[in-house]
Design a protein around this motif. Structure first.
Motif, short mmCIF file in Angstrom:
data_model
loop_
_atom_site.label_atom_id
_atom_site.label_comp_id
_atom_site.label_asym_id
_atom_site.label_seq_id
_atom_site.Cartn_x
_atom_site.Cartn_y
_atom_site.Cartn_z
N PRO A 118 -6.43 0.96 2.36
CA PRO A 118 -7.58 1.71 2.91
C PRO A 118 -7.29 3.18 3.15
CG PRO A 118 -6.66 0.17 4.53
CD PRO A 118 -6.01 -0.15 3.23
N ASP A 119 -6.12 3.53 3.67
CA ASP A 119 -5.83 4.93 3.97
C ASP A 119 -5.69 5.74 2.68
OD1 ASP A 119 -5.10 7.11 5.82
OD2 ASP A 119 -3.15 6.97 4.82
N ASN A 120 -4.90 5.22 1.73
CA ASN A 120 -4.74 5.92 0.46
C ASN A 120 -6.07 6.05 -0.29
OD1 ASN A 120 -1.98 6.49 0.61
ND2 ASN A 120 -1.41 4.50 -0.25
N ARG A 161 -9.09 6.26 0.97
CA ARG A 161 -9.91 7.31 1.59
C ARG A 161 -9.45 8.69 1.14
NH1 ARG A 161 -10.13 3.69 6.12
NH2 ARG A 161 -8.17 4.53 6.94
N ARG A 162 -8.14 8.88 1.06
CA ARG A 162 -7.60 10.17 0.63
C ARG A 162 -7.94 10.45 -0.84
NH1 ARG A 162 -1.41 9.84 1.97
NH2 ARG A 162 -1.42 11.95 1.09
N GLU A 182 -15.11 -0.13 0.74
CA GLU A 182 -13.99 -0.17 1.69
C GLU A 182 -14.04 -1.51 2.42
OE1 GLU A 182 -13.73 3.26 4.17
OE2 GLU A 182 -14.09 4.67 2.52
N TYR A 201 0.83 -1.21 0.00
CA TYR A 201 0.00 0.00 0.00
C TYR A 201 0.86 1.26 0.00
CZ TYR A 201 -3.58 -3.39 1.53
OH TYR A 201 -4.43 -4.46 1.63
N LYS A 202 1.96 1.20 0.73
CA LYS A 202 2.79 2.41 0.88
C LYS A 202 3.41 2.85 -0.45
CE LYS A 202 3.93 1.55 5.73
NZ LYS A 202 5.04 1.29 6.70
N THR A 251 1.60 5.74 -1.96
CA THR A 251 1.47 7.00 -1.21
C THR A 251 2.04 8.20 -1.96
OG1 THR A 251 1.51 5.79 0.89
CG2 THR A 251 2.02 8.14 0.97
#
Length: 287
Positions: A264-266, A268-269, A228, A168-169, A172
């Motif tokens: 999930p974090d990316n 949402r952004r 999600e 996932y990173k 980013t």
């Protein structure tokens, strides 16, 4: 209008007015060819006979001077034609120009824009990518972005394979770049190239008269509809690629499955930015 441009606009008028004034002065005060000639009168010879008075000389009246032509200050004068503005410079749709424009509207992240965007056929790739997203497809040969530096990673646990958080990173930096674009400037840039974008879409779209704006909104909707899911996410490999173990996820469209891979974090952004752009597009279209 700036002072410099105002001077450039007024300069032709001032030159023309100056010429007209000079011509008027020349007409009114320049010596005319019709001036009457001066008449010389000879004095008659006088003889004085005895007790006789001499005849008086005949007086010759000079011709009257020509009448003066006066200008009516209230007379209407045809306005001088407005100076024609030079034709605007044609819009530069080259890849360096578009990339430079995107770098300009990126807040302190222009180096990232230069590194992550491809250097060829940016406008064409944008149109093809949006069209494919709206049609729930992806075209690997028309990507706008360079691929991530790190490979996709998984780990094994309890005899199952899961997506590694490190995978996932690697997305980013792309999300950072997306968030760095000022929304108003991004929409202005889109509107600036809108004519060329619509022309390219007319070449590849099923309906040449369909506005590209609608296709762009559909593409954004497709990504916003991505569900999600909790992590970790189970995957498995076949002979070609990784697939989601959950059939509900595997049955998603290709763009939605790709968005899930950002984590999930990316995700949402990305969705938050897309909602902002979508709202602005809809407001802009309603005006």
């Amino acid at each position: 209008m700036s002072e410099a441009s105002e001077k450039r606009t007024l300069a032709p008028h001032l030159i023309i007015v100056g010429v007209i004034v000079i011509v008027i002065l020349a007409v009114l005060f320049w010596p005319s060819d019709d001036e009457p000639e001066e008449v010389m009168v000879d004095e008659p010879e006088v003889t004085q006979p005895d007790n006789t008075m001499p005849d008086e000389p005949e007086l010759i009246e000079p011709e009257p001077a020509p009448s003066t032509v006066e200008l009516d200050p209230e007379a209407e004068v045809d306005p001088m034609p407005e100076p024609q503005e030079p034709d605007p410079e044609p819009l530069d749709t080259s890849d360096p120009a578009i990339k430079s424009s995107l770098q300009d509207i990126s807040e302190a992240n222009s180096a990232q824009v230069n590194r992550l965007l491809v250097n060829e056929a940016l406008l064409q790739r944008f149109v093809v990518t949006v069209t494919n997203l709206a049609d729930e497809e992806m075209a690997p040969n028309h990507q706008l972005l360079t691929p991530p530096d790190q490979p996709f990673r998984t780990y094994s646990q309890a005899d199952k394979e899961w997506i590694d958080a490190a995978s996932y990173k690697r997305y980013t930096p792309y999300v950072d770049m997306l968030e760095s674009f000022d929304n108003d400037a991004l929409l202005n840039l889109y509107n600036m190239y809108k004519g060329d974008i619509q022309a390219k879409y007319a070449e590849i779209g099923e309906d040449p008269d369909e506005p590209f704006d609608q296709k762009l909104v559909e593409a954004i909707d497709e990504l916003l509809d991505t569900p999600e899911v909790p992590v970790p996410v189970e995957v498995y490999t076949d002979s070609v690629a990784y697939k989601y173990a959950d059939p509900r996820l595997e049955n998603l469209s290709t763009p939605q499955k790709q968005l899930l891979r950002t984590g999930p974090d990316n995700m949402r952004r990305i969705k938050a930015k897309l909602r902002e752009i979508q709202d602005m597009l809809q407001e802009n279209g309603s005006e």
